[in-house]
Structures are given as C-alpha cells and as structure tokens.
Design an enzyme around this catalytic site. Sequence first.
Site, mmCIF file in Angstrom:
data_model
loop_
_atom_site.group_PDB
_atom_site.id
_atom_site.type_symbol
_atom_site.label_atom_id
_atom_site.label_comp_id
_atom_site.label_asym_id
_atom_site.label_seq_id
_atom_site.Cartn_x
_atom_site.Cartn_y
_atom_site.Cartn_z
ATOM 1 N N GLY A 48 43.835 46.301 46.008
ATOM 2 C CA GLY A 48 42.711 46.484 45.098
ATOM 3 C C GLY A 48 42.253 47.916 44.881
ATOM 4 N N GLU A 103 37.560 51.292 49.174
ATOM 5 C CA GLU A 103 37.863 49.891 48.884
ATOM 6 C C GLU A 103 37.309 49.537 47.508
ATOM 7 O OE1 GLU A 103 39.570 47.474 48.933
ATOM 8 O OE2 GLU A 103 39.033 45.900 50.341
ATOM 9 N N ASP A 104 37.907 48.545 46.881
ATOM 10 C CA ASP A 104 37.471 48.183 45.525
ATOM 11 C C ASP A 104 36.090 47.527 45.531
ATOM 12 O OD1 ASP A 104 38.416 45.854 46.785
ATOM 13 O OD2 ASP A 104 39.701 45.239 45.126
ATOM 14 N N ASP A 107 32.245 42.435 49.326
ATOM 15 C CA ASP A 107 31.773 41.103 48.927
ATOM 16 C C ASP A 107 31.095 40.449 50.143
ATOM 17 O OD1 ASP A 107 31.607 38.929 47.072
ATOM 18 O OD2 ASP A 107 33.390 38.034 47.943
ATOM 19 N N GLY A 109 31.894 41.080 53.098
ATOM 20 C CA GLY A 109 31.864 42.130 54.117
ATOM 21 C C GLY A 109 32.851 41.897 55.247
ATOM 22 N N THR A 111 36.208 41.694 55.347
ATOM 23 C CA THR A 111 37.385 42.565 55.368
ATOM 24 C C THR A 111 37.022 43.944 55.906
ATOM 25 O OG1 THR A 111 38.184 41.411 53.409
ATOM 26 C CG2 THR A 111 39.272 43.497 53.964
ATOM 27 N N LEU A 112 36.013 44.558 55.321
ATOM 28 C CA LEU A 112 35.685 45.927 55.724
ATOM 29 C C LEU A 112 35.115 45.986 57.128
ATOM 30 C CD1 LEU A 112 34.450 47.527 52.408
ATOM 31 C CD2 LEU A 112 36.323 48.325 53.868
ATOM 32 N N LYS A 135 28.601 43.696 46.065
ATOM 33 C CA LYS A 135 27.909 42.457 45.681
ATOM 34 C C LYS A 135 27.048 42.042 46.862
ATOM 35 C CE LYS A 135 31.587 39.978 43.273
ATOM 36 N NZ LYS A 135 32.341 38.715 43.286
ATOM 37 N N ARG A 169 44.620 43.924 36.987
ATOM 38 C CA ARG A 169 44.359 45.168 37.723
ATOM 39 C C ARG A 169 44.447 46.384 36.803
ATOM 40 N NH1 ARG A 169 44.367 43.876 43.295
ATOM 41 N NH2 ARG A 169 45.920 42.334 43.933
#
Length: 179
Positions: A48, A103-104, A107, A109, A111-112, A135, A169
């Site tokens: 992403g 990061e893109d 959301d 949270g 993943t990060l 978001k 994308r």
Amino acid sequence: MSGKSFDRHIQEILIPTQTIQERIQDAGAQISRIYADKPLLLVGILNGAFVFMADLCRSISIPCETAFMRVRSYSGMSSQGNPVEILMDLEQDISRYHVLIAEDILDTGRTLRAVTEILKERHPLSLRVVTLLDKPSRRAVDFEADMSLFTIADRFVVGYGLDYNGSYRNLPYVAVYTP
Ligand code: IMP
Ligand code: MG
C-alpha cells in the site's frame, strides 16, 4: 481527470492529487527539519505505501535511505499468536538508524502496532510512524501515528496506493470505493 471517467465504482474523489501533493511537501519539509544531520531510514510497508513512499522520499531534502517491508495481517491472530507475519524483511541493521515508517492508512491500528513492536526490539536510534490517511473511528487497539497527513471518516477508500482486491492502486487521488 474526473472520478467518473475511471469506472462505475469511482464516483467520489475524496482527496484530489493536488491536495495530496501539497500536504506531502509540508510533511517532507517537517521531516527534513526533524532528521537534519541524523541517519534516517524511511521504511515503506508494501504494497500500500509504495506510491506514498515515492512522493514522500522526494519531498525530503536531507540525505536518507529507503527500504521496504512486506507483512501479512491477520484479522484475528496467526497460529504463532502474532497479528502480523513478516513476508519480506529489512536488510539493514536498524540500530544504526532513526527509522521512520511510512504506511498508507492507519485503520484498526493492528498492523502498525505489531510492526512497531517488532522493530522496537531491534533498537533503532528512534522510531516514528507517518501515515497518509488515518481513520480514527475504526481504531481497535491503542496506537497513534506520529504524523498523519489526512484524517478521514469511516469509508472504504482506494487510490494512491490503496487497493480493493488488488485494483485501483494506480489512481493518482484518493477516492471512495462505491460497491
Ligand atoms: P489496520 O491494521 O487495520 O490498521 O490495517 C491497515 C491496513 O488495512 C492498511 O494497510 C490497508 O491495507 C487496509 N485498509 C484499511 N482501510 C482501508 C481502506 O479504506 N482502503 C483500502 N485499504 C484499507
Ligand atoms: Mg496495506
């Protein structure tokens, strides 16, 4: 290009190309001040972040290195109990760098938060996160980025690196995906 001319799922441009580019220039200037005279490693999370990374790194006016990681997120938990699995890892010894993850979108949270936990264990000189989009209404774990360029409502968006089933994308703007 208007959103309507792309396909029937793209009817509303949320963030136009020009607005994204202006905001990235500001972020790049800020990053250049924060990391002046420091060894900076910009880490993009594939897939992403590849479009955002390409523009962000070119808005940074100080020397820096770039690298990519690829992770797979699980909505629940993986068999190992980790919310992410590393599919492609960094080659650098990050203990020599100030690391800035790009990061893109932030959301839930998950993943990060997981990626930052993994990288912290490798003792970078410092670790920060910049995301194109945030978001906040979707957050499921306690995690905030150090810098988010745009805060958006709970809508599924595509373009500028973000996908729906691998498509969209390449859109040069962020658009709402209309099913
Ligand atoms: P998180 O772990 O829930 O914060 O997940 C972030 C990831 O979910 C992002 O890297 C995206 O791949 C994906 N994602 C979340 N929201 C969207 C969206 O609106 N459009 C496209 N991908 C999204
Ligand atoms: Mg992603």
